[in-house]
Design a protein around this motif. Structure first.
Motif, short mmCIF file in Angstrom:
data_model
loop_
_atom_site.label_atom_id
_atom_site.label_comp_id
_atom_site.label_asym_id
_atom_site.label_seq_id
_atom_site.Cartn_x
_atom_site.Cartn_y
_atom_site.Cartn_z
N PRO A 34 0.81 -1.22 0.00
CA PRO A 34 0.00 0.00 0.00
C PRO A 34 0.84 1.27 0.00
O PRO A 34 1.91 1.33 0.62
CB PRO A 34 -0.80 -0.12 1.30
N ALA A 35 0.34 2.29 -0.70
CA ALA A 35 1.02 3.58 -0.77
C ALA A 35 0.52 4.55 0.29
O ALA A 35 1.13 5.59 0.51
CB ALA A 35 0.82 4.20 -2.15
N TRP A 36 -0.61 4.21 0.94
CA TRP A 36 -1.20 5.08 1.96
C TRP A 36 -2.00 4.20 2.92
O TRP A 36 -2.13 3.00 2.70
CB TRP A 36 -2.08 6.15 1.32
N ARG A 37 -2.53 4.83 3.96
CA ARG A 37 -3.30 4.05 4.94
C ARG A 37 -4.63 4.76 5.22
O ARG A 37 -4.71 5.99 5.20
CB ARG A 37 -2.52 3.87 6.24
N LEU A 108 2.24 -2.93 15.61
CA LEU A 108 2.19 -3.22 14.19
C LEU A 108 0.94 -2.63 13.54
O LEU A 108 -0.18 -2.84 14.01
CB LEU A 108 2.18 -4.74 13.95
N ASN A 109 1.15 -1.89 12.46
CA ASN A 109 0.09 -1.52 11.54
C ASN A 109 0.35 -2.30 10.26
O ASN A 109 1.28 -1.98 9.50
CB ASN A 109 0.10 -0.01 11.27
N PHE A 110 -0.45 -3.33 10.01
CA PHE A 110 -0.19 -4.22 8.88
C PHE A 110 -0.22 -3.50 7.54
O PHE A 110 0.39 -3.95 6.58
CB PHE A 110 -1.19 -5.38 8.90
N ILE A 111 -0.94 -2.37 7.49
CA ILE A 111 -0.99 -1.58 6.26
C ILE A 111 0.39 -1.09 5.85
O ILE A 111 0.67 -0.87 4.67
CB ILE A 111 -1.94 -0.38 6.44
N ASN A 112 1.30 -0.95 6.82
CA ASN A 112 2.64 -0.45 6.53
C ASN A 112 3.48 -1.43 5.73
O ASN A 112 4.30 -1.02 4.91
CB ASN A 112 3.41 -0.15 7.83
N TYR A 291 -11.42 0.91 -0.93
CA TYR A 291 -10.16 1.63 -0.95
C TYR A 291 -9.29 1.14 -2.11
O TYR A 291 -9.20 -0.05 -2.37
CB TYR A 291 -9.37 1.41 0.35
N ASP A 292 -8.64 2.07 -2.79
CA ASP A 292 -7.59 1.74 -3.76
C ASP A 292 -6.27 2.15 -3.12
O ASP A 292 -5.97 3.33 -2.99
CB ASP A 292 -7.81 2.50 -5.07
N PHE A 293 -5.49 1.15 -2.70
CA PHE A 293 -4.27 1.43 -1.95
C PHE A 293 -3.08 1.81 -2.83
O PHE A 293 -2.00 2.07 -2.33
CB PHE A 293 -3.89 0.21 -1.10
N THR A 294 -3.28 1.86 -4.15
CA THR A 294 -2.16 2.16 -5.04
C THR A 294 -1.99 3.64 -5.33
O THR A 294 -0.95 4.06 -5.82
CB THR A 294 -2.34 1.44 -6.39
N LYS A 295 -3.04 4.45 -5.05
CA LYS A 295 -2.99 5.85 -5.45
C LYS A 295 -3.92 6.68 -4.58
O LYS A 295 -4.63 6.15 -3.72
CB LYS A 295 -3.39 5.99 -6.91
N GLU A 296 -3.96 7.98 -4.83
CA GLU A 296 -4.86 8.89 -4.12
C GLU A 296 -6.32 8.51 -4.38
O GLU A 296 -6.68 8.16 -5.49
CB GLU A 296 -4.63 10.33 -4.56
N ASN A 297 -7.13 8.59 -3.33
CA ASN A 297 -8.58 8.38 -3.45
C ASN A 297 -9.26 9.72 -3.16
O ASN A 297 -9.67 9.99 -2.02
CB ASN A 297 -9.07 7.33 -2.46
N TYR A 298 -9.35 10.57 -4.15
CA TYR A 298 -9.87 11.93 -3.94
C TYR A 298 -11.35 11.91 -3.56
O TYR A 298 -12.14 11.18 -4.14
CB TYR A 298 -9.69 12.76 -5.20
#
Length: 501
Positions: A34-37, A108-112, A291-298
């Protein structure tokens, strides 16, 4: 999908992770970090914390692995039906969205650091934690001992999630020194976990948390989950940060010797984050579902997600009797001060600043550009609430808007748009609110006049001084004082709570 996590040298702060991908039927797969959380709408580039990575087959053969983007890898399977990705991740930051390990704590934050395989984000996930003996796990996913040959193995705690979305929305604390308190409201079990150098007054904490939790559930009609975990990391240094999750919140506070100030912060952030269990976790903008974890979700409605939640966080503390009038009005004055000091003349609207969270929402930014979706968002929520209350003599309010958002969008989990929010607000108000959307949401007109117009209904007035100070005063108006009591009244009478020792 299976993740095995160990820490060979706690002083190094490195996690050693093996990600096992079974049932492969293609010549190559792509894995994504993921690029963001969730809860932090900015690109964070977690891949920069990966020190080493390799892919191997079940027989130990090294497989070709190459980067496609900064946080995506292509793995050539060579006909293998199962592969393992071994990598190390640096976990050395303590905030409410990071990961940290040392000799006393796993946070732990698994999203990291957890990958997912393209096309298989909905697959069930299992995590094995090679924890030190006598560690207790605090996590919304729960844990159990692994059984091998009918003998419980002391280092093999296992977590399971129905899919990647649930896994990465479930942070974890594990330590030998975790402290815990439980309480129950209806059929929902709440757990408060603490890690840090402090001796909690559990009787007081349980009483106050029970009060605001009950008030929130009474307002919304039901709770989205069967259990909920308040995960608290208390630091020796000054800190204030909380992040919402599916059935938990991660809170980092400090300093641990601040006393009453620390406790007030704990109450404020905990009430705020609990309301997120409805607002954003389930009542979610359509643009973020899934959620799309690859890019910004405006999305344009963070003034609803964070502004309304900020408004309600302290309001629930007052309604439930945790705060008295003076304590609540003090917190309300804080929002006013922060907005009028920092962004009263900003050029952006709330909608524009919601969209631009992904650009610079968590930075100071240039002068007079953006507004805070938290602070201005809370103030415009107050304006809307008091306007509807005045028009309907408290028969309708922002409470009704939030309940309808829950019933129509949150409970069925279908996602709402800004047009949906406008429609529900005008349905509750029984009229067009064109002035409100034009001035408060889509425009950048200063709020003083509308804010004082709303506050006068409940016997309050905000004064701005030439030196920039803000003061909130109570007017000597008996009838307005009665309206204030109705505004701040509990939704449901609370049973007598046991007094603090």
């Amino acid at each position: 999908m299976h993740y095995h996590i160990s820490v060979s040298d706690p002083s190094s702060h490195f996690l050693s992770i093996t990600y096992t991908i079974p049932e492969i039927s293609s010549d190559y797969i792509e894995i994504q970090l993921p690029a963001w959380r969730p809860g932090r709408y900015e690109i964070q580039n977690f891949a920069k914390n990966i020190q080493f990575i390799e892919a191997i087959s079940k027989t130990g053969k090294k497989l070709p692995l190459s980067k496609v983007t900064k946080d995506r890898w292509r793995l050539e399977t060579g006909g293998e039906d199962e592969v393992r990705v071994n990598y190390t991740y640096y976990a050395a930051i303590q905030n409410a969205g990071s990961s940290y390990v040392d000799a006393e704590l796993w946070y732990l934050n698994f999203i990291n650091f957890c990958f997912y395989t393209e096309g298989r984000i909905n697959d069930a996930c299992k995590v094995t934690l090679e924890l030190p003996e006598d560690y207790t796990i605090a996590c919304g996913l729960g844990s159990f001992w692994n059984i091998v040959d009918n003998i419980p193995t002391a280092y093999a705690n296992i977590l399971s999630a129905q899919d990647f979305y649930e896994l990465v929305d479930s942070p974890l604390l594990a330590s030998e020194s975790l402290q815990k308190c439980d309480y129950q409201i209806d059929h929902v079990r709440f757990s408060i976990w603490m890690h840090g150098n402090l001796k909690p007054n559990w009787k007081r904490i349980e009483r106050d948390f029970r009060r605001f939790s009950r008030e929130q559930i009474a307002t919304m009609g039901e709770f989205p989950e069967q259990d909920y975990h308040f995960l608290n990391l208390i630091l020796p240094t000054a800190f204030y940060h909380g992040v919402e999750h599916r059935n938990s919140t991660m809170v980092v506070l400090g300093p641990d010797d601040e006393g009453e100030g620390l406790y007030t912060d704990l109450l404020g952030v905990s009430s705020h984050e609990l309301f997120h269990a409805w607002n954003i976790i389930r009542i979610r903008p359509k643009e973020m579902l899934p959620y799309d974890f690859t890019k910004e979700n405006y999305f344009a409605t963070c003034f609803v997600a964070e502004g309304c939640t900020t408004y309600y966080g302290d309001l629930f503390l007052k309604r439930s009797g945790v705060f008295d009038d003076a304590a609540y009005l003090k917190e309300l004055q804080v929002y006013m001060k922060r907005h009028f000091e920092h962004s009263a003349s900003a050029s952006q609207s709330l909608v524009e600043s919601s969209f631009d969270l992904w650009l610079d929402g968590y930075e100071k930014g240039i002068p007079d550009r953006k507004v805070s979706v938290y602070h201005k968002g809370a103030l415009v929520a107050l304006i809307l609430d008091l306007y509807i209350r005045k028009k309907t003599d408290h028969a309708q309010s922002l409470d009704d808007i939030m309940r309808l958002l829950w019933l129509r969008f949150g409970k069925p989990f279908v996602g709402y748009t800004i047009e949906d929010y406008i429609g529900i607000a005008e349905e509750v108000a029984g009229e067009s609110l064109e002035w409100y959307w034009r001035e408060c949401i889509y425009g950048n007109i200063p709020l003083e006049e509308r804010l004082n117009e709303a506050l006068s209904f409940v016997g309050l007035q905000m004064t701005t001084f030439t030196n920039g100070n803000i003061q909130l005063n109570e007017l000597d108006d008996f009838r307005a004082g009665l309206q204030r009591q109705k505004w701040l009244a509990t939704v449901q009478a609370n049973p007598e709570d046991e007094e603090e020792e």
